[in-house]
Design a protein around this motif. Structure first.
Motif, mmCIF file in Angstrom:
data_model
loop_
_atom_site.group_PDB
_atom_site.id
_atom_site.type_symbol
_atom_site.label_atom_id
_atom_site.label_comp_id
_atom_site.label_asym_id
_atom_site.label_seq_id
_atom_site.Cartn_x
_atom_site.Cartn_y
_atom_site.Cartn_z
ATOM 1 N N ASP A 148 0.849 -1.192 0.000
ATOM 2 C CA ASP A 148 0.000 0.000 0.000
ATOM 3 C C ASP A 148 0.883 1.239 0.000
ATOM 4 O OD1 ASP A 148 -1.910 1.920 0.279
ATOM 5 O OD2 ASP A 148 -2.527 1.355 2.306
ATOM 6 N N ASP A 149 1.031 1.882 -1.163
ATOM 7 C CA ASP A 149 1.875 3.070 -1.256
ATOM 8 C C ASP A 149 1.203 4.310 -0.682
ATOM 9 O OD1 ASP A 149 4.024 1.797 -2.332
ATOM 10 O OD2 ASP A 149 3.537 2.241 -4.423
ATOM 11 N N ASP A 150 -0.076 4.222 -0.389
ATOM 12 C CA ASP A 150 -0.749 5.351 0.242
ATOM 13 C C ASP A 150 -0.396 5.461 1.726
ATOM 14 O OD1 ASP A 150 -2.036 6.119 -2.095
ATOM 15 O OD2 ASP A 150 -3.720 4.760 -1.738
ATOM 16 N N LEU A 151 0.116 4.371 2.284
ATOM 17 C CA LEU A 151 0.522 4.382 3.690
ATOM 18 C C LEU A 151 1.859 5.095 3.836
ATOM 19 C CD1 LEU A 151 0.074 3.262 6.631
ATOM 20 C CD2 LEU A 151 1.473 1.320 5.931
ATOM 21 N N ALA A 152 1.949 6.018 4.776
ATOM 22 C CA ALA A 152 3.207 6.719 5.013
ATOM 23 C C ALA A 152 4.284 5.728 5.447
ATOM 24 C CB ALA A 152 3.019 7.791 6.087
ATOM 25 N N ASP A 153 5.484 5.908 4.915
ATOM 26 C CA ASP A 153 6.581 4.978 5.212
ATOM 27 C C ASP A 153 7.397 5.441 6.413
ATOM 28 O OD1 ASP A 153 7.558 7.191 3.936
ATOM 29 O OD2 ASP A 153 9.006 6.113 2.703
ATOM 30 N N LEU A 154 6.702 5.960 7.410
ATOM 31 C CA LEU A 154 7.361 6.531 8.583
ATOM 32 C C LEU A 154 7.417 5.568 9.758
ATOM 33 C CD1 LEU A 154 5.621 10.022 8.484
ATOM 34 C CD2 LEU A 154 7.894 9.459 7.632
ATOM 35 N N GLY A 155 6.808 4.397 9.621
ATOM 36 C CA GLY A 155 6.744 3.493 10.755
ATOM 37 C C GLY A 155 5.545 3.828 11.625
ATOM 38 N N PHE A 156 5.680 3.571 12.917
ATOM 39 C CA PHE A 156 4.578 3.815 13.846
ATOM 40 C C PHE A 156 5.107 4.468 15.114
ATOM 41 C CE2 PHE A 156 6.288 -0.370 14.667
ATOM 42 C CZ PHE A 156 6.407 -0.417 16.053
ATOM 43 N N ALA A 157 4.211 5.145 15.798
ATOM 44 C CA ALA A 157 4.578 5.845 17.024
ATOM 45 C C ALA A 157 4.411 4.928 18.218
ATOM 46 C CB ALA A 157 3.715 7.090 17.203
ATOM 47 N N MET A 158 5.390 4.961 19.110
ATOM 48 C CA MET A 158 5.321 4.241 20.384
ATOM 49 C C MET A 158 5.872 5.175 21.441
ATOM 50 S SD MET A 158 4.397 1.486 21.864
ATOM 51 C CE MET A 158 4.481 1.111 23.618
ATOM 52 N N GLY A 159 4.968 5.947 22.045
ATOM 53 C CA GLY A 159 5.428 6.979 22.963
ATOM 54 C C GLY A 159 6.189 8.051 22.195
ATOM 55 N N ARG A 160 7.398 8.354 22.659
ATOM 56 C CA ARG A 160 8.238 9.349 21.996
ATOM 57 C C ARG A 160 9.125 8.729 20.918
ATOM 58 N NH1 ARG A 160 7.581 11.355 27.242
ATOM 59 N NH2 ARG A 160 7.204 13.613 27.327
ATOM 60 N N MET A 161 9.029 7.428 20.749
ATOM 61 C CA MET A 161 9.853 6.730 19.760
ATOM 62 C C MET A 161 9.057 6.497 18.483
ATOM 63 S SD MET A 161 11.390 2.862 19.908
ATOM 64 C CE MET A 161 12.436 3.092 21.326
ATOM 65 N N ARG A 162 9.799 6.527 17.375
ATOM 66 C CA ARG A 162 9.211 6.165 16.090
ATOM 67 C C ARG A 162 9.951 4.945 15.567
ATOM 68 N NH1 ARG A 162 4.585 8.741 13.959
ATOM 69 N NH2 ARG A 162 4.106 7.513 12.129
ATOM 70 N N LEU A 163 9.222 3.858 15.337
ATOM 71 C CA LEU A 163 9.821 2.611 14.888
ATOM 72 C C LEU A 163 9.285 2.229 13.525
ATOM 73 C CD1 LEU A 163 9.799 0.344 18.064
ATOM 74 C CD2 LEU A 163 11.808 1.064 16.798
ATOM 75 N N ILE A 166 19.357 14.063 16.363
ATOM 76 C CA ILE A 166 20.597 13.562 16.961
ATOM 77 C C ILE A 166 20.470 12.089 17.326
ATOM 78 C CG2 ILE A 166 22.288 13.937 18.787
ATOM 79 C CD1 ILE A 166 21.980 16.264 16.789
ATOM 80 N N GLN A 167 19.321 11.683 17.860
ATOM 81 C CA GLN A 167 19.073 10.285 18.202
ATOM 82 C C GLN A 167 17.575 10.055 18.224
ATOM 83 O OE1 GLN A 167 17.749 8.872 21.338
ATOM 84 N NE2 GLN A 167 16.901 10.935 21.592
ATOM 85 N N GLN A 168 17.171 8.781 18.096
ATOM 86 C CA GLN A 168 15.750 8.460 17.954
ATOM 87 C C GLN A 168 15.276 7.467 19.016
ATOM 88 O OE1 GLN A 168 17.967 8.080 15.054
ATOM 89 N NE2 GLN A 168 17.653 10.299 15.011
ATOM 90 N N TYR A 169 16.015 7.305 20.101
ATOM 91 C CA TYR A 169 15.637 6.436 21.225
ATOM 92 C C TYR A 169 15.567 4.958 20.845
ATOM 93 C CZ TYR A 169 14.447 10.502 24.108
ATOM 94 O OH TYR A 169 14.491 11.662 24.833
ATOM 95 N N HIS A 170 16.188 4.548 19.732
ATOM 96 C CA HIS A 170 16.135 3.132 19.367
ATOM 97 C C HIS A 170 16.887 2.251 20.357
ATOM 98 C CE1 HIS A 170 14.938 3.648 14.852
ATOM 99 N NE2 HIS A 170 14.029 4.090 15.696
ATOM 100 N N SER A 171 17.848 2.830 21.074
ATOM 101 C CA SER A 171 18.555 2.038 22.089
ATOM 102 C C SER A 171 17.609 1.619 23.208
ATOM 103 C CB SER A 171 19.736 2.828 22.658
ATOM 104 O OG SER A 171 19.308 4.066 23.207
#
Length: 652
Positions: free
Chosen positions: A70-85, A511-516
């Motif tokens: 589905d190319d209409d879906l944004a390819d940004l992932g999903f929100a989980m609190g302040r993190m984007r995965l 600077i960082q995306q909280y993936h750690s």
């Protein structure tokens, strides 16, 4: 007589040593040429506890999607609190992340809840959320997302829109420029302030005379005002200008894009136009980055190379200010290359051996216009120091990207790469951090950013080994992951919450995306009694915004269930495909990870070999089979032994 014999033997030994050195140097030169990554093979001996360590096969650089996606879906992932995965975590594509987390969640040995809570489904705390039609809202872009437009790339340069359609009064513009100098310029320096101020005054002189400024000048002024608006909070914009931030951002974004189109940005040879394009991309490429951002950065890179910005200005006789500005633009493009690569992959486009542009000098802006401008960096904190910290650390990240490929090919050891990172940290401390006065906010910010980026390099290197399938990661390396990951989050939270650093908090997600945090969540889920547990949970509560009604012993399971379920929906919507080699390694018969949204059962891989004995993954040598039946399933990210968590404190 004996003395003469001794001298002859010493001379013979020296000649042999010289020949050995010559042979070694010749071998190293040949290896340099033979190395496809353009870097030298490390000949240092590999530590014993690393020899059989392999990165997880569940992470790869390249992503593949079904044509039915589905190319209409944004390819940004999903929100989980302040993190984007998304399906790309830490720069690597993870198509089987749902299955990885399901294995850990389904392992009774990692279930640390009280007996009364074990019968409660994880969904019990959010039943409406799971079944609600609004469930997919977490896939929508966040409030800081700004999508670039392609219209100015394909325009003819003739726009029906007028400058007046987007230009505010000079009073408002001056306030926005003041915000730019306060919140954007110190952390994202891309202009020489004195010369830009003169250009800004010339812009308004033309406007007041009824003369339309040149396209490049319009573009760079609008880009500065656009950045200034983005750096403000919603309430600050409303109080200062009586309108919503979104309306003001849209206005100046459209004005910048219109000016770039008029300046013929695609075929420009003007540095000022390219400067405006990069300045426009700085507020776009932060926490939420789509493939359109990545394509835009690639375009800017090609324009810059066609204009020769990858070659140092000293080779062409430019003046000190022109050299300085060209270097600023180039290294901002280098940063954007790494940032978009982390978010969308697959790897950096810029190679260190393909440009010779030097770093800007560590001097104040005014010094470059002196009668005798400096030719060497000053050993003190200057206007440029914070930006230089970011630039030099970013280029070290580029080196680490190459070293990660060499690690897979066994051309270098983990210890050697970590040693290189540690040497860089010491260099930065001696070169810049020793001049920092933490009582001055912008300098304190410089320390936080330097530590975050350099500590992130540890995670960049080690996170693929954290859940190695065949051999568990040595305790000394696991402890680096834990200590560095925790400190990264603490320093990032400081930037976002400290009142003294609030002017620059808007840029923290670049600077960082909280993936750690996800890595530490897996660790603390397996070992809730770690000595760092309290520090880690303070960070995780902030990052994941865990509801207060979740019992303390269920927080980890709640977060992991949320992440797994959201990831499952996102991956199914994106029609993510896993390579056949990965499917073979995890024992899956499916050839399409998006074919079902159901959670896969634990993946059994039987026993693996470590050292001289056979035992299940994560089981320390000497443990009996009946005590470790629960480890016979592959448990990514859930090691069962660590020097920081003694066996007595381990979950049983």
């Amino acid at each position: 007589m004996k003395l003469t014999e001794i001298k002859e033997k010493m001379g013979s030994l020296e000649r042999v040593l010289e020949q050995d050195v010559a042979r070694n140097n010749s071998t190293r030169q040949q290896s340099w040429k033979a190395d496809p990554e353009g870097d030298q093979v490390d000949f240092a001996p590999e530590p014993e506890d690393e020899k059989n360590l392999e990165p997880t096969p569940l992470a790869t650089a390249d992503a593949v999607y079904d044509d039915d996606a589905d190319d209409d879906l944004a390819d940004l992932g999903f929100a989980m609190g302040r993190m984007r995965l998304s399906d790309r975590i830490g720069g690597f594509f993870r198509p089987k992340m749902v299955e990885e987390m399901s294995v850990s969640l389904n392992d009774d040995g990692s279930d640390n809840r009280r007996q009364s809570h074990k019968s409660i489904s994880p969904e019990a705390h959010h039943p409406q959320y799971v079944t609600s039609p609004q469930y997919n809202k977490f896939l929508a872009p966040g409030p800081t997302y700004i999508a670039p437009s392609s219209s100015f790339f394909f325009s003819s340069g003739q726009s029906s829109a007028s400058l007046i359609d987007y230009l505010p009064s000079r009073i408002i513009a001056n306030r926005l420029l003041g915000q730019y100098w306060l919140a954007v310029h110190p952390i994202c320096r891309i202009v020489h302030r004195p010369s830009f101020q003169r250009r800004y005054d010339a812009f308004w002189a033309d406007v007041e005379l009824g003369v339309e400024p040149t396209g490049s000048l319009q573009a760079v002024v609008f880009a500065a005002l656009f950045s200034g608006v983005v750096s403000m909070s919603d309430n600050a914009v409303l109080m200062a200008f009586g309108t919503s931030k979104k309306d003001l951002v849209d206005n100046f974004q459209m004005g910048t894009e219109t000016a770039l189109g008029r300046a013929n940005v695609i075929r420009t040879t003007k540095v000022e136009t390219l400067q405006a394009l990069v300045m426009y991309m700085i507020p776009l490429c932060r926490g939420e980055i789509s493939r359109s951002h990545s394509a835009l950065v690639g375009t800017a890179l090609r324009i810059a190379e066609c204009m020769g910005l990858h070659r140092d200005g000293t080779e062409y006789g430019f003046g000190p200010v022109e050299i300085h500005v060209r270097r600023l633009i180039w290294y901002h493009i280098c940063f954007l290359d790494i940032r978009t690569c982390e978010a969308q992959g697959p790897r950096p486009h810029i190679r260190s051996d393909e440009f010779d542009t030097q770093f800007p000098l560590n001097v104040d802006d005014e010094e470059l216009e002196a009668l005798d401008p400096p030719t060497m960096s000053a050993p003190r904190w200057t206007d440029m120091t914070l930006t230089l910290i970011r630039m030099e650390a970013n280029e070290m990240c580029r080196v680490v990207w190459v070293d990660r490929l060499k690690l897979e090919k066994k051309k270098i050891s983990l210890t050697a790469v970590l040693g290189k990172i540690e040497n860089f940290r010491k260099t930065m401390k001696d070169k810049y951090l020793r001049f920092i006065n933490d009582n001055i906010p912008v300098q304190h910010l410089g320390r936080q950013i330097c530590e975050i980026i350099t500590l992130r390099m540890h995670i960049m290197v080690l996170h693929r080994y954290h859940n190695s399938v065949s051999f568990q990661i040595p305790d000394r390396l696991r402890q680096i992951i834990i200590s560095s990951g925790t400190e990264i989050m603490e320093r990032a939270i400081t930037i976002e919450t400290s009142p003294a650093l609030s002017p620059w908090a808007w840029y923290s997600s670049a600077i960082q995306q909280y993936h750690s945090a996800l890595l530490l969540l897996m660790e603390i889920f397996a070992f809730p009694n770690r000595k760092e547990a309290d520090r880690i949970w303070r960070c995780l509560d902030y990052v994941f915004e865990i509801p207060a009604n979740i019992p303390k012993d269920q927080r980890g399971r709640w977060v992991m269930t949320e992440v797994r379920d959201k990831m499952g929906i996102y991956i199914a919507s994106r029609k993510v495909m896993a390579p056949s080699s990965m499917l073979e390694r995890i024992g899956s018969q499916s050839t399409h990870s998006g074919s079902t949204t159901s959670v896969s059962p634990p993946i059994s891989v039987g026993k693996v070999r470590q050292g001289n004995g056979d035992f299940a993954y994560g089981q320390p040598p000497g443990t009996t089979a009946q005590h470790t039946q629960r480890h016979e399933n592959f448990r990514p990210g859930a090691p069962a032994f660590s020097s920081s968590a003694p066996p007595a404190a381990m979950p049983v």
